[in-house]
Design an enzyme around this catalytic site. Structure first.
Site, mmCIF file in Angstrom:
data_model
loop_
_atom_site.group_PDB
_atom_site.id
_atom_site.type_symbol
_atom_site.label_atom_id
_atom_site.label_comp_id
_atom_site.label_asym_id
_atom_site.label_seq_id
_atom_site.Cartn_x
_atom_site.Cartn_y
_atom_site.Cartn_z
ATOM 1 N N ARG A 18 -11.014 8.472 -0.283
ATOM 2 C CA ARG A 18 -9.589 8.413 -0.638
ATOM 3 C C ARG A 18 -8.842 9.637 -0.108
ATOM 4 O O ARG A 18 -7.691 9.526 0.317
ATOM 5 C CB ARG A 18 -9.445 8.284 -2.156
ATOM 6 C CG ARG A 18 -9.780 6.865 -2.622
ATOM 7 C CD ARG A 18 -10.252 6.810 -4.042
ATOM 8 N NE ARG A 18 -9.251 7.204 -4.993
ATOM 9 C CZ ARG A 18 -9.510 7.613 -6.240
ATOM 10 N NH1 ARG A 18 -10.759 7.678 -6.659
ATOM 11 N NH2 ARG A 18 -8.548 7.934 -7.045
ATOM 12 N N ARG A 30 -12.737 5.053 -14.121
ATOM 13 C CA ARG A 30 -12.428 4.108 -13.038
ATOM 14 C C ARG A 30 -13.615 3.975 -12.084
ATOM 15 O O ARG A 30 -14.301 4.944 -11.797
ATOM 16 C CB ARG A 30 -11.196 4.598 -12.270
ATOM 17 C CG ARG A 30 -9.908 4.145 -12.907
ATOM 18 C CD ARG A 30 -8.688 4.827 -12.335
ATOM 19 N NE ARG A 30 -8.667 4.904 -10.876
ATOM 20 C CZ ARG A 30 -7.673 5.439 -10.192
ATOM 21 N NH1 ARG A 30 -6.634 5.966 -10.814
ATOM 22 N NH2 ARG A 30 -7.704 5.481 -8.885
ATOM 23 N N ARG A 50 -11.965 12.489 -14.691
ATOM 24 C CA ARG A 50 -10.878 11.660 -15.264
ATOM 25 C C ARG A 50 -11.443 10.538 -16.140
ATOM 26 O O ARG A 50 -12.386 9.853 -15.757
ATOM 27 C CB ARG A 50 -10.047 11.064 -14.136
ATOM 28 C CG ARG A 50 -9.046 10.027 -14.642
ATOM 29 C CD ARG A 50 -7.930 9.736 -13.670
ATOM 30 N NE ARG A 50 -8.353 9.374 -12.346
ATOM 31 C CZ ARG A 50 -7.518 9.274 -11.306
ATOM 32 N NH1 ARG A 50 -6.233 9.520 -11.457
ATOM 33 N NH2 ARG A 50 -7.977 8.930 -10.116
ATOM 34 N N ARG A 106 2.371 4.621 0.562
ATOM 35 C CA ARG A 106 1.179 5.372 0.963
ATOM 36 C C ARG A 106 0.934 5.283 2.461
ATOM 37 O O ARG A 106 -0.033 5.874 2.945
ATOM 38 C CB ARG A 106 -0.028 4.782 0.250
ATOM 39 C CG ARG A 106 -0.635 5.632 -0.850
ATOM 40 C CD ARG A 106 -1.826 4.871 -1.377
ATOM 41 N NE ARG A 106 -2.716 5.607 -2.203
ATOM 42 C CZ ARG A 106 -2.653 5.685 -3.529
ATOM 43 N NH1 ARG A 106 -1.683 5.124 -4.178
ATOM 44 N NH2 ARG A 106 -3.578 6.350 -4.199
ATOM 45 N N LYS A 127 -0.211 12.728 -10.569
ATOM 46 C CA LYS A 127 0.986 11.885 -10.495
ATOM 47 C C LYS A 127 1.158 11.058 -11.770
ATOM 48 O O LYS A 127 2.236 11.009 -12.354
ATOM 49 C CB LYS A 127 0.913 10.953 -9.267
ATOM 50 C CG LYS A 127 0.762 11.693 -7.941
ATOM 51 C CD LYS A 127 0.723 10.749 -6.754
ATOM 52 C CE LYS A 127 -0.485 9.828 -6.704
ATOM 53 N NZ LYS A 127 -1.792 10.533 -6.533
HETATM 54 P P1 ADP Z 1 -4.877 7.783 -7.436
HETATM 55 O O1 ADP Z 1 -3.832 7.971 -8.502
HETATM 56 O O2 ADP Z 1 -6.193 8.349 -7.845
HETATM 57 O O3 ADP Z 1 -4.393 8.173 -6.095
HETATM 58 P P2 ADP Z 1 -4.168 5.021 -7.535
HETATM 59 O O4 ADP Z 1 -4.356 4.543 -8.916
HETATM 60 O O5 ADP Z 1 -2.772 5.337 -7.095
HETATM 61 O O6 ADP Z 1 -5.145 6.253 -7.318
HETATM 62 O O7 ADP Z 1 -4.771 3.988 -6.483
HETATM 63 C C1 ADP Z 1 -6.098 3.514 -6.621
HETATM 64 C C2 ADP Z 1 -6.436 2.651 -5.420
HETATM 65 O O8 ADP Z 1 -5.548 1.530 -5.362
HETATM 66 C C3 ADP Z 1 -6.291 3.315 -4.061
HETATM 67 O O9 ADP Z 1 -7.442 4.051 -3.691
HETATM 68 C C4 ADP Z 1 -6.063 2.108 -3.155
HETATM 69 O O10 ADP Z 1 -7.272 1.409 -2.928
HETATM 70 C C5 ADP Z 1 -5.189 1.218 -4.027
HETATM 71 N N1 ADP Z 1 -3.745 1.486 -3.839
HETATM 72 C C6 ADP Z 1 -2.875 1.981 -4.757
HETATM 73 N N2 ADP Z 1 -1.636 2.088 -4.241
HETATM 74 C C7 ADP Z 1 -1.728 1.653 -2.963
HETATM 75 C C8 ADP Z 1 -0.794 1.551 -1.895
HETATM 76 N N3 ADP Z 1 0.491 1.926 -2.027
HETATM 77 N N4 ADP Z 1 -1.243 1.068 -0.703
HETATM 78 C C9 ADP Z 1 -2.536 0.692 -0.536
HETATM 79 N N5 ADP Z 1 -3.462 0.780 -1.493
HETATM 80 C C10 ADP Z 1 -3.067 1.259 -2.700
HETATM 81 P P1 ADP Z 2 -3.145 10.901 -10.005
HETATM 82 O O1 ADP Z 2 -2.287 9.872 -10.729
HETATM 83 O O2 ADP Z 2 -2.358 11.719 -9.034
HETATM 84 O O3 ADP Z 2 -4.368 10.296 -9.388
HETATM 85 P P2 ADP Z 2 -3.867 11.847 -12.706
HETATM 86 O O4 ADP Z 2 -2.579 12.122 -13.389
HETATM 87 O O5 ADP Z 2 -4.610 10.620 -13.094
HETATM 88 O O6 ADP Z 2 -3.670 11.953 -11.088
HETATM 89 O O7 ADP Z 2 -4.802 13.148 -12.917
HETATM 90 C C1 ADP Z 2 -6.149 13.175 -12.419
HETATM 91 C C2 ADP Z 2 -7.027 13.897 -13.437
HETATM 92 O O8 ADP Z 2 -6.666 15.284 -13.467
HETATM 93 C C3 ADP Z 2 -6.881 13.389 -14.865
HETATM 94 O O9 ADP Z 2 -8.145 13.435 -15.498
HETATM 95 C C4 ADP Z 2 -5.883 14.367 -15.512
HETATM 96 O O10 ADP Z 2 -6.119 14.503 -16.915
HETATM 97 C C5 ADP Z 2 -6.202 15.656 -14.781
HETATM 98 N N1 ADP Z 2 -5.009 16.485 -14.560
HETATM 99 C C6 ADP Z 2 -3.727 16.089 -14.371
HETATM 100 N N2 ADP Z 2 -2.906 17.148 -14.202
HETATM 101 C C7 ADP Z 2 -3.708 18.247 -14.260
HETATM 102 C C8 ADP Z 2 -3.464 19.673 -14.161
HETATM 103 N N3 ADP Z 2 -2.239 20.148 -13.947
HETATM 104 N N4 ADP Z 2 -4.533 20.497 -14.280
HETATM 105 C C9 ADP Z 2 -5.779 20.016 -14.495
HETATM 106 N N5 ADP Z 2 -6.060 18.706 -14.608
HETATM 107 C C10 ADP Z 2 -5.043 17.821 -14.491
#
Ligand code: ADP
Ligand code: ADP
Length: 214
Positions: free
Chosen positions: A166, A155, A127, A88, A13
């Site tokens: 998660r 992270r 990541r 979420r 995302k």
């Molecule tokens: P990822 O992209 O790996 O899904 P995020 O950066 O979006 O992770 O979120 C990291 C953490 O922040 C989540 O595991 C949760 O603890 C918290 N978080 C983020 N967005 C929300 C939300 N909309 N509601 C509740 N917790 C959230």
């Molecule tokens: P999210 O915001 O949904 O948690 P991220 O954009 O941070 O996801 O991506 C999670 C990890 O996967 C990062 O290390 C990113 O570089 C990698 N990644 C993102 N898109 C792809 C893809 N299409 N194929 C392989 N790895 C990816």
């Protein structure tokens, strides 16, 4: 263009949002980034959020909803926004609807990035991000240039254990939000497996050149 990017943790995302916001000239609003900012700043909200985030739990709705609703009311969101990581939960989706109705505006699209669970652990544990530019890398899939490798950070919640937690929360709390948008004709399912460039093309195709979701 008012849109939501939804999908499991590590689906890509943040990676895709970084590309899309330039095309559509709208702010990228990542609830995770905002919460990590609050943790770093040591605010009360950040202290509360930190406890949940470390464990891979969702931060309570009442904390996240206020933060996001206030953010999308800011002047830079008047022409649109890209929400990443919010809503979420069902109460978050309902609160977003109420706020948009009150502002007399509508969502244009909800893009669901679909990536199977078995690919997620690899994406999350590899990541890394650049604290200076915010760019997201991956040790295997998007290796960073050698000259910046030393400054990259991982992270706290990107461990295999927190990743499992998660993913469970995603299936339990977030996946039920998807039918809510499908019923309203807003949902665009996109295959998130493939290179980031391939995925970007798929998203652009469902959103259309002017952001007119089709
Ligand atoms: P990822 O992209 O790996 O899904 P995020 O950066 O979006 O992770 O979120 C990291 C953490 O922040 C989540 O595991 C949760 O603890 C918290 N978080 C983020 N967005 C929300 C939300 N909309 N509601 C509740 N917790 C959230
Ligand atoms: P999210 O915001 O949904 O948690 P991220 O954009 O941070 O996801 O991506 C999670 C990890 O996967 C990062 O290390 C990113 O570089 C990698 N990644 C993102 N898109 C792809 C893809 N299409 N194929 C392989 N790895 C990816």
């Amino acid at each position: 263009m008012r849109m939501i990017l939804i999908g499991p943790p590590g689906a890509g995302k943040g990676t895709q949002a970084a590309n899309l916001v330039n095309t559509y000239a709208i702010p990228h609003i990542s609830s995770g980034d905002m919460l990590r900012g609050a943790v770093k700043a040591g605010t009360e909200l950040g202290k509360t959020a930190d406890r949940y985030m470390k464990a891979g739990d969702l931060v309570p709705d009442e904390v996240v909803i206020g933060m996001i609703i206030e953010r999308i009311a800011a002047p830079d969101c008047s022409k649109g926004f890209m929400l990443d990581g919010f809503p979420r939960t069902q109460p978050q989706a309902a609160a977003l609807d109420t706020a948009l109705k009150a502002a007399n505006v509508e969502l244009d699209a909800v893009v669901l990035l679909e990536v199977p669970d078995e690919l997620i652990v690899d994406r999350i544990t590899g990541r890394r991000s650049d604290p200076e530019t915010g760019t997201i890398y991956h040790l295997k899939f998007k290796p960073p240039p050698a000259e910046i490798a030393d400054r990259l950070v991982q992270r706290k919640d990107d461990t295999a254990a927190a990743c499992e937690a998660r993913l469970d929360k995603y299936h339990r709390d977030t996946a039920p939000v998807i039918p809510y948008y499908a019923e309203r004709g807003l949902l665009r399912r996109v295959d998130g497996v493939g290179s980031p460039d391939e995925v970007l093309l798929r998203i652009s195709a469902v959103l259309g050149p002017q952001g007119q979701a089709s």
